[in-house]
Design a protein around this motif. Sequence first.
Motif, PDB file in Angstrom:
ATOM      1  N   LYS A   8       0.815  -1.213   0.000  1.00 34.56           N
ATOM      2  CA  LYS A   8       0.000   0.000   0.000  1.00 34.56           C
ATOM      3  C   LYS A   8       0.849   1.264   0.000  1.00 34.56           C
ATOM      4  O   LYS A   8       0.416   2.300  -0.523  1.00 34.56           O
ATOM      5  N   LEU A   9       2.041   1.171   0.578  1.00 30.94           N
ATOM      6  CA  LEU A   9       2.885   2.360   0.732  1.00 30.94           C
ATOM      7  C   LEU A   9       4.051   2.385  -0.246  1.00 30.94           C
ATOM      8  O   LEU A   9       4.909   3.269  -0.148  1.00 30.94           O
ATOM      9  N   SER A  10       4.096   1.448  -1.203  1.00 31.38           N
ATOM     10  CA  SER A  10       5.262   1.347  -2.090  1.00 31.38           C
ATOM     11  C   SER A  10       5.494   2.626  -2.884  1.00 31.38           C
ATOM     12  O   SER A  10       6.634   3.100  -3.008  1.00 31.38           O
ATOM     13  N   GLY A  11       4.439   3.220  -3.432  1.00 29.68           N
ATOM     14  CA  GLY A  11       4.590   4.451  -4.206  1.00 29.68           C
ATOM     15  C   GLY A  11       5.015   5.623  -3.344  1.00 29.68           C
ATOM     16  O   GLY A  11       5.852   6.439  -3.748  1.00 29.68           O
ATOM     17  N   THR A  12       4.452   5.724  -2.150  1.00 29.92           N
ATOM     18  CA  THR A  12       4.806   6.810  -1.238  1.00 29.92           C
ATOM     19  C   THR A  12       6.268   6.705  -0.808  1.00 29.92           C
ATOM     20  O   THR A  12       6.988   7.713  -0.766  1.00 29.92           O
ATOM     21  N   LEU A  13       6.718   5.495  -0.500  1.00 31.67           N
ATOM     22  CA  LEU A  13       8.112   5.313  -0.093  1.00 31.67           C
ATOM     23  C   LEU A  13       9.065   5.641  -1.234  1.00 31.67           C
ATOM     24  O   LEU A  13      10.124   6.247  -1.016  1.00 31.67           O
ATOM     25  N   ALA A  14       8.681   5.252  -2.462  1.00 30.53           N
ATOM     26  CA  ALA A  14       9.513   5.585  -3.629  1.00 30.53           C
ATOM     27  C   ALA A  14       9.566   7.092  -3.830  1.00 30.53           C
ATOM     28  O   ALA A  14      10.622   7.656  -4.155  1.00 30.53           O
ATOM     29  N   ASN A  15       8.426   7.763  -3.618  1.00 29.11           N
ATOM     30  CA  ASN A  15       8.362   9.217  -3.756  1.00 29.11           C
ATOM     31  C   ASN A  15       9.275   9.893  -2.741  1.00 29.11           C
ATOM     32  O   ASN A  15      10.038  10.813  -3.064  1.00 29.11           O
ATOM     33  N   SER A 132      -2.387   7.846  -4.669  1.00 33.43           N
ATOM     34  CA  SER A 132      -2.391   7.228  -3.337  1.00 33.43           C
ATOM     35  C   SER A 132      -3.580   6.285  -3.175  1.00 33.43           C
ATOM     36  O   SER A 132      -3.455   5.209  -2.576  1.00 33.43           O
ATOM     37  N   LEU A 133      -4.737   6.680  -3.697  1.00 37.09           N
ATOM     38  CA  LEU A 133      -5.903   5.794  -3.664  1.00 37.09           C
ATOM     39  C   LEU A 133      -5.632   4.511  -4.445  1.00 37.09           C
ATOM     40  O   LEU A 133      -5.927   3.406  -3.992  1.00 37.09           O
ATOM     41  N   GLN A 134      -5.063   4.669  -5.644  1.00 36.14           N
ATOM     42  CA  GLN A 134      -4.772   3.512  -6.487  1.00 36.14           C
ATOM     43  C   GLN A 134      -3.774   2.580  -5.800  1.00 36.14           C
ATOM     44  O   GLN A 134      -3.949   1.360  -5.788  1.00 36.14           O
ATOM     45  N   ASN A 135      -2.738   3.145  -5.232  1.00 31.97           N
ATOM     46  CA  ASN A 135      -1.717   2.347  -4.556  1.00 31.97           C
ATOM     47  C   ASN A 135      -2.298   1.634  -3.334  1.00 31.97           C
ATOM     48  O   ASN A 135      -2.021   0.453  -3.094  1.00 31.97           O
ATOM     49  N   GLY A 136      -3.120   2.360  -2.574  1.00 29.85           N
ATOM     50  CA  GLY A 136      -3.692   1.774  -1.366  1.00 29.85           C
ATOM     51  C   GLY A 136      -4.717   0.697  -1.631  1.00 29.85           C
ATOM     52  O   GLY A 136      -4.835  -0.265  -0.862  1.00 29.85           O
ATOM     53  N   GLY A 179      -0.968   8.437   4.543  1.00 29.39           N
ATOM     54  CA  GLY A 179      -2.264   8.413   5.207  1.00 29.39           C
ATOM     55  C   GLY A 179      -3.408   8.156   4.248  1.00 29.39           C
ATOM     56  O   GLY A 179      -4.320   7.370   4.539  1.00 29.39           O
ATOM     57  N   VAL A 180      -3.372   8.806   3.086  1.00 20.83           N
ATOM     58  CA  VAL A 180      -4.424   8.589   2.082  1.00 20.83           C
ATOM     59  C   VAL A 180      -4.407   7.148   1.590  1.00 20.83           C
ATOM     60  O   VAL A 180      -5.458   6.511   1.429  1.00 20.83           O
ATOM     61  N   ALA A 181      -3.207   6.607   1.345  1.00 21.56           N
ATOM     62  CA  ALA A 181      -3.101   5.230   0.864  1.00 21.56           C
ATOM     63  C   ALA A 181      -3.665   4.241   1.882  1.00 21.56           C
ATOM     64  O   ALA A 181      -4.382   3.299   1.528  1.00 21.56           O
ATOM     65  N   LEU A 182      -3.364   4.460   3.160  1.00 21.24           N
ATOM     66  CA  LEU A 182      -3.842   3.546   4.194  1.00 21.24           C
ATOM     67  C   LEU A 182      -5.351   3.664   4.411  1.00 21.24           C
ATOM     68  O   LEU A 182      -6.010   2.696   4.795  1.00 21.24           O
TER      69      LEU A 182
END
Length: 247
Positions: A8-15, A132-136, A179-182
Motif C-alpha cells: 500500500k505504501l510502495s509508491g509513497t516510499l519511492a516518492n 495514493s488511492l490507487q496504490n492503497g 495516510g491517504v493510501a492507508l
Amino acid sequence: MELGLLAKLSGTLANAATVLLGTLLGLLLRGRLPERMGRIMVQGVGLTTLFIGLSMAGALGRAQGGAVDGVVLGLLALVFGGLLGEGLRLEEGLEALGERLKRAVRGGGSFTEGFVAASLLFCVGPMTLVGSLQNGLTGDPRLLLLKATLDGLSAIALTASFGVGVGASVLVILLYQGGVALLAGVLAQALPNPAQDPRVLLVTGVGGLMILGIGINLLGLGRVRVASFLPALLLAPILFALAEALS
C-alpha cells in the motif's frame, strides 16, 4: 486478498526516496554551480510549476455544483479559505515549523522557503490523491512512481536554490500520501471514481491555483502567501455540497 502494508505504501516510499535523492544531488551541486546556473534551474522549475498549475486549474471548468459553476466555487473557496488561513496565521505557523526544523537539523540558507514550497508542490495535486488511492486499493504504484520522478527532478533544482529545507518535505509526503493510501478503502466508498468526481475536480482546480502561486514565487514575480490558502482545499467540497443542496 488483503494487501500488505508495504504494498500500500510502495509508491509513497519511492516518492520519499526520490525527493531525498534529489535533495542530496541538489546539495552537491549547490556549492559547485555558478549562481546564474542555479537561478536558471529554479526558473525552469518555476515555469514548469506554472504549467502544472494551469493544467490543474483547468479542472474547475469541468466541475459543477448544482447550478453553480466550478470556477465560481473555486473562487469562493480561495477567498474564504484565504481569509480563514490569514485569521489562523497559517503562513506564520508553517514558517515557525520550518524554523524549528532548521534548528533541529542545523540547516542553512532559505530552509523555511524550501520546506513550504516543496511540501505544497509535492503534495497538492491530482496525482497525489488518485495515485495514493490507487496504490492503497490495488497495490499499483505506477502513478505515484511517475510523480516521484517529477518530484525528484524538482527537488534537485529547489535544493540548489533553497537548501536542505526541501528534504524536510519528505515528512509531509509520508504523512499525507501514506495516510491517504492507508485510508483508501474508506475514501473509495465516498469516491468510487476519484478521477472524475466533481469534488476531486474542485480540489484539483483550487490546488492548481495555489501551485500557480508557488510558480510566481519561484520566478520572483511577486510574493503569494500560498500557505494561507490551504483551508480552501477543505472548503471546496463543502461548498460543492452546499451548492448541490441549495439547487
